[in-house]
Scaffold this active site. Structure first.
Site, PDB file in Angstrom:
ATOM      1  N   CYS A  48       0.602  -1.375   0.024  1.00  0.00           N
ATOM      2  CA  CYS A  48      -0.177  -0.014   0.089  1.00  0.00           C
ATOM      3  C   CYS A  48       0.627   1.350   0.067  1.00  0.00           C
ATOM      4  CB  CYS A  48      -1.031   0.062   1.108  1.00  0.00           C
ATOM      5  SG  CYS A  48      -0.098  -0.687   2.804  1.00  0.00           S
ATOM      6  N   HIS A 111      -1.220   7.129   4.467  1.00  0.00           N
ATOM      7  CA  HIS A 111      -0.250   5.988   4.401  1.00  0.00           C
ATOM      8  C   HIS A 111       1.032   6.528   4.119  1.00  0.00           C
ATOM      9  CE1 HIS A 111      -0.794   2.024   5.908  1.00  0.00           C
ATOM     10  NE2 HIS A 111      -1.486   1.798   4.924  1.00  0.00           N
TER      11      HIS A 111
END
Length: 492
Positions: A48, A111
């Site tokens: 990710c 993230h």
């Protein structure tokens, strides 16, 4: 032209338009019927954080710093104790779009680092509703704090405390909150006639999977299917909203994923990577080939299917092109402008590079893919039940030790063998010709590669989400432990 990018954690085989047999994604299938399907579209990394950094910078993670040198060919991301994040030297898509008057919003997970200097509003976004990490937890707030949810600069609560996720039933209303945020933002920008960029980065299909009450138990595919159905419904509502406001012909929308479906939690909480080998964490096709749909009524001919080799990094270049901007000339950009492909059906010859951490594992050009390194995960991890290729062992290919093939790459023809099960014979003329071409592309790539400063090497318990901005207003500040920087351990 406004633009929206939907980025989720789903596999190539999770949509009806890509052949998923349970027919549970009517809205995404309709989006594909009205737009263009990309069958050969890739993420920049099988994990990710590096993929998201690549999408927003247009650059490979090895250039933008989203990798580790703590071990060879290791996947690394941004858990709570990571010290690094997106460097100030990187130019993100929303920063550049500001020059054309865009208002930019991120909904969902960021993230790209969670310390104050990495906050999305410092990197071009005007608004944020979501969290710096995935919805991991629940934690005890002594060893590890629960992850905060932000509205713009300040936290408004924490997962499992103020934003409930019931791990027994899988119920959470987060996707509905994220949907409402998107609808409200689009309405507001339309009312003020502002071009906008919306990055809708929801995480319901990431384990532990969740869905809202009205979707629980509605899928033939269990809880994962419930989450997919809710996402599908949300995408349908966002597209319908654009049409109702009369701005669909001025809005370019792209749907894709940041990595292949995670198979470690299969089959109960894992998605499908269709005919492809393995899944998330690997540089086999199942880890990096993604579902992808472009939608722009009145511009993209309906029902188009493209075999263009595409990458999430292309969304950077394509979005700039839509806004009438040039990519920054002072750095290597790995994305290409897909508008000629989408609007005129052109095919652009370009390679796809498959990185795992600091190593170029494989390259694809045309229908050939050469592996220079293979491994799924170590025997030690595999013996603990961590399997990235369940039911898919291919002898000499899905190896549990890192195998180098630099001098004799493993070569696959992805047209005849999309599952990477039958390496071509080293002695064949076809092998010689294809490898010569691919190895030339690799040499060229490596000769000019300047790796960025690795951001994912150092971990420290003191940098976790103990007391994010706004915590004092909510009485949610936690005691920060002593700083204790260590090398992060990346087993995969």
């Amino acid at each position: 032209t406004s633009s929206g990018v939907f980025l989720l954690q789903m596999g190539w085989g999770d949509l009806g338009a890509f052949g998923e047999p349970s027919k549970e994604t009517p809205n995404l299938d309709q989006m594909a019927a009205e737009g263009m399907l990309f069958l050969d579209f890739y993420t920049a990394n099988p994990l990710c954080s590096p993929s998201r950094a690549a999408l927003l910078t247009g650059r490979l993670p090895v250039r933008n710093g989203f990798y580790t040198t703590n071990g060879h060919a290791r996947n690394a991301y941004t858990p709570q104790d990571i010290v690094g994040g997106i460097p100030d030297s990187e130019l993100l898509l929303p920063e550049l779009l500001k020059k054309a008057g865009y208002i930019n919003k991120i909904i969902g997970k960021w993230h790209l680092g969670h310390r104050p200097q990495f906050h999305p509003l410092r990197h071009g976004f005007d608004e944020w509703f979501g969290s710096p990490n995935c919805h991991f937890g629940p934690y005890d707030n002594r060893e590890r704090p629960n992850i905060p949810v932000y509205r713009d600069w300040e936290m408004v609560g924490r997962y499992y405390e103020d934003f409930k996720i019931d791990l027994k039933t899988g119920e959470a209303n987060l996707t509905q909150l994220y949907l409402q945020e998107a609808l409200d933002f689009i309405s507001k920008q339309q009312a003020s006639q502002q071009p906008f960029f919306l990055y809708w980065a929801i995480d319901a299909t990431h384990a532990p999977v969740y869905a809202s009450k009205q979707f629980l138990g509605t899928s033939q595919r269990g809880l994962y299917g419930d989450a997919v159905r809710e996402i599908d419904d949300s995408v349908g509502r966002i597209l319908h909203h654009l049409q109702q406001l009369g701005i669909s012909e001025n809005t370019f929308v792209f749907f894709t994923s940041d990595n292949g479906a995670a198979l470690i939690s299969a089959p109960r909480q894992g998605g499908s990577n269709g005919p492809f080998l393995c899944g998330k964490q690997t540089t086999f096709e199942g880890g990096m080939r993604e579902p992808a749909i472009a939608w722009w009524p009145g511009h993209i001919p309906a029902g188009g299917v493209s075999h263009q080799l595409g990458s999430v990094m292309d969304l950077f270049s394509t979005s700039l092109s839509l806004a009438g901007l040039q990519p920054p000339p002072d750095r290597q950009i790995d994305g290409i402008d897909l508008l000629p492909v989408i609007l005129q059906g052109k095919l652009i010859d370009r390679p796809i590079f498959y990185y795992r951490g600091n190593e170029l594992m494989a390259v694809r050009a045309g229908l050939y893919k050469a592996h220079y390194w293979t491994w799924s995960n170590s025997w030690e991890e595999h013996s603990k039940g961590i399997d990235f290729c369940p039911g898919q062992s291919v002898s000499g290919v899905t190896t549990h030790t890192q195998e180098e093939h630099t001098y004799l790459p493993l070569l696959f023809h992805l047209g005849r063998d999309p599952g990477e099960k039958f390496p071509l014979s080293f002695a064949s003329e076809e092998y010689q010709r294809a490898v010569e071409r691919l190895s030339g592309l690799v040499q060229q790539h490596k000769a000019t590669l300047v790796p960025g400063q690795p951001q994912l090497n150092v971990c420290d318990q003191a940098v976790m989400n103990w007391s994010p901005p706004g915590c004092e207003k909510l009485g949610k500040c936690l005691k920060v432990p002593e700083s204790d920087p260590k090398k992060c351990s990346w087993p995969h």
